[in-house]
Design a protein around this motif. Structure first.
Motif, PDB file in Angstrom:
ATOM      1  N   GLN A   6      35.619  76.474  77.023  1.00  0.00           N
ATOM      2  CA  GLN A   6      34.798  76.082  75.888  1.00  0.00           C
ATOM      3  C   GLN A   6      34.961  77.076  74.830  1.00  0.00           C
ATOM      4  OE1 GLN A   6      30.873  75.930  76.986  1.00  0.00           O
ATOM      5  NE2 GLN A   6      29.984  74.886  75.029  1.00  0.00           N
ATOM      6  N   GLN A   9      38.441  76.390  73.047  1.00  0.00           N
ATOM      7  CA  GLN A   9      38.126  75.054  72.265  1.00  0.00           C
ATOM      8  C   GLN A   9      37.321  75.410  70.975  1.00  0.00           C
ATOM      9  OE1 GLN A   9      36.434  72.258  75.240  1.00  0.00           O
ATOM     10  NE2 GLN A   9      38.265  71.865  76.028  1.00  0.00           N
ATOM     11  N   GLN A  10      36.244  76.281  70.927  1.00  0.00           N
ATOM     12  CA  GLN A  10      35.311  76.522  69.862  1.00  0.00           C
ATOM     13  C   GLN A  10      36.296  77.089  68.823  1.00  0.00           C
ATOM     14  OE1 GLN A  10      31.811  78.291  71.077  1.00  0.00           O
ATOM     15  NE2 GLN A  10      30.877  76.310  71.340  1.00  0.00           N
ATOM     16  N   PHE A  13      38.859  74.644  67.093  1.00  0.00           N
ATOM     17  CA  PHE A  13      38.197  74.048  66.200  1.00  0.00           C
ATOM     18  C   PHE A  13      37.767  74.879  65.130  1.00  0.00           C
ATOM     19  CE2 PHE A  13      34.097  72.311  64.738  1.00  0.00           C
ATOM     20  CZ  PHE A  13      34.629  71.041  64.386  1.00  0.00           C
ATOM     21  N   GLY A  14      37.453  75.860  65.152  1.00  0.00           N
ATOM     22  CA  GLY A  14      37.123  76.839  63.973  1.00  0.00           C
ATOM     23  C   GLY A  14      38.284  76.997  63.352  1.00  0.00           C
ATOM     24  N   ILE A  16      41.231  75.128  63.100  1.00  0.00           N
ATOM     25  CA  ILE A  16      41.436  73.947  62.431  1.00  0.00           C
ATOM     26  C   ILE A  16      40.597  73.559  61.247  1.00  0.00           C
ATOM     27  CG2 ILE A  16      41.740  71.330  63.081  1.00  0.00           C
ATOM     28  CD1 ILE A  16      42.750  72.036  65.624  1.00  0.00           C
ATOM     29  N   ALA A  17      39.327  73.750  61.339  1.00  0.00           N
ATOM     30  CA  ALA A  17      38.534  73.406  60.321  1.00  0.00           C
ATOM     31  C   ALA A  17      38.552  74.305  59.028  1.00  0.00           C
ATOM     32  CB  ALA A  17      37.020  73.567  60.775  1.00  0.00           C
ATOM     33  N   ILE A  66      31.000  73.865  60.785  1.00  0.00           N
ATOM     34  CA  ILE A  66      30.966  74.535  61.949  1.00  0.00           C
ATOM     35  C   ILE A  66      29.698  74.530  62.407  1.00  0.00           C
ATOM     36  CG2 ILE A  66      31.547  76.475  63.409  1.00  0.00           C
ATOM     37  CD1 ILE A  66      34.289  76.462  61.834  1.00  0.00           C
ATOM     38  N   THR A  69      27.891  71.357  63.329  1.00  0.00           N
ATOM     39  CA  THR A  69      28.367  70.864  64.648  1.00  0.00           C
ATOM     40  C   THR A  69      27.650  71.592  65.727  1.00  0.00           C
ATOM     41  OG1 THR A  69      30.556  70.163  63.506  1.00  0.00           O
ATOM     42  CG2 THR A  69      30.613  70.250  65.981  1.00  0.00           C
ATOM     43  N   ASN A  70      27.801  72.970  65.741  1.00  0.00           N
ATOM     44  CA  ASN A  70      26.826  73.685  66.820  1.00  0.00           C
ATOM     45  C   ASN A  70      25.544  73.143  66.686  1.00  0.00           C
ATOM     46  OD1 ASN A  70      29.207  74.969  67.466  1.00  0.00           O
ATOM     47  ND2 ASN A  70      29.105  76.735  65.978  1.00  0.00           N
ATOM     48  N   GLN A  73      25.154  69.821  68.610  1.00  0.00           N
ATOM     49  CA  GLN A  73      25.389  70.355  70.044  1.00  0.00           C
ATOM     50  C   GLN A  73      24.138  70.683  70.812  1.00  0.00           C
ATOM     51  OE1 GLN A  73      29.176  72.323  70.190  1.00  0.00           O
ATOM     52  NE2 GLN A  73      30.496  70.740  69.812  1.00  0.00           N
TER      53      GLN A  73
END
Length: 79
Positions: A6, A9-10, A13-14, A16-17, A66, A69-70, A73
């Motif tokens: 996890q 993945q975060q 994701f960061g 890429i963002a 980000i 999104t967090n 979630q």
């Protein structure tokens, strides 16, 4: 082991963002004609300004994206 996945993945994701939003900001800034504000022959300074503005604005937008999104979630933990 699931926690490490996890976290990885975060992180992905960061990254890429940030790259995506800096690129989109750089593309959007091309619509402005900053050449008219600067003196003639200062193309390097104009390019540096485009890059720095792209990083500053794109990073702010990526941070917002980000964080949003967090937060979304974490909403299930409210109930």
């Amino acid at each position: 082991m699931e926690v490490y996945t996890q976290i990885g993945q975060q992180a992905l994701f960061g990254i890429i963002a940030y790259i995506f939003f800096i690129g989109v900001t750089f593309y959007a800034l091309q619509a402005f004609r900053l050449e008219q504000v600067f003196k003639k022959g200062k193309t390097f300074q104009i390019q540096v300004l485009y890059i720095l503005l792209s990083i500053a604005i794109g990073s702010s937008v990526a941070d917002f994206f980000i964080n949003f999104t967090n937060w979304s979630q974490n909403l299930p933990y409210l109930f």
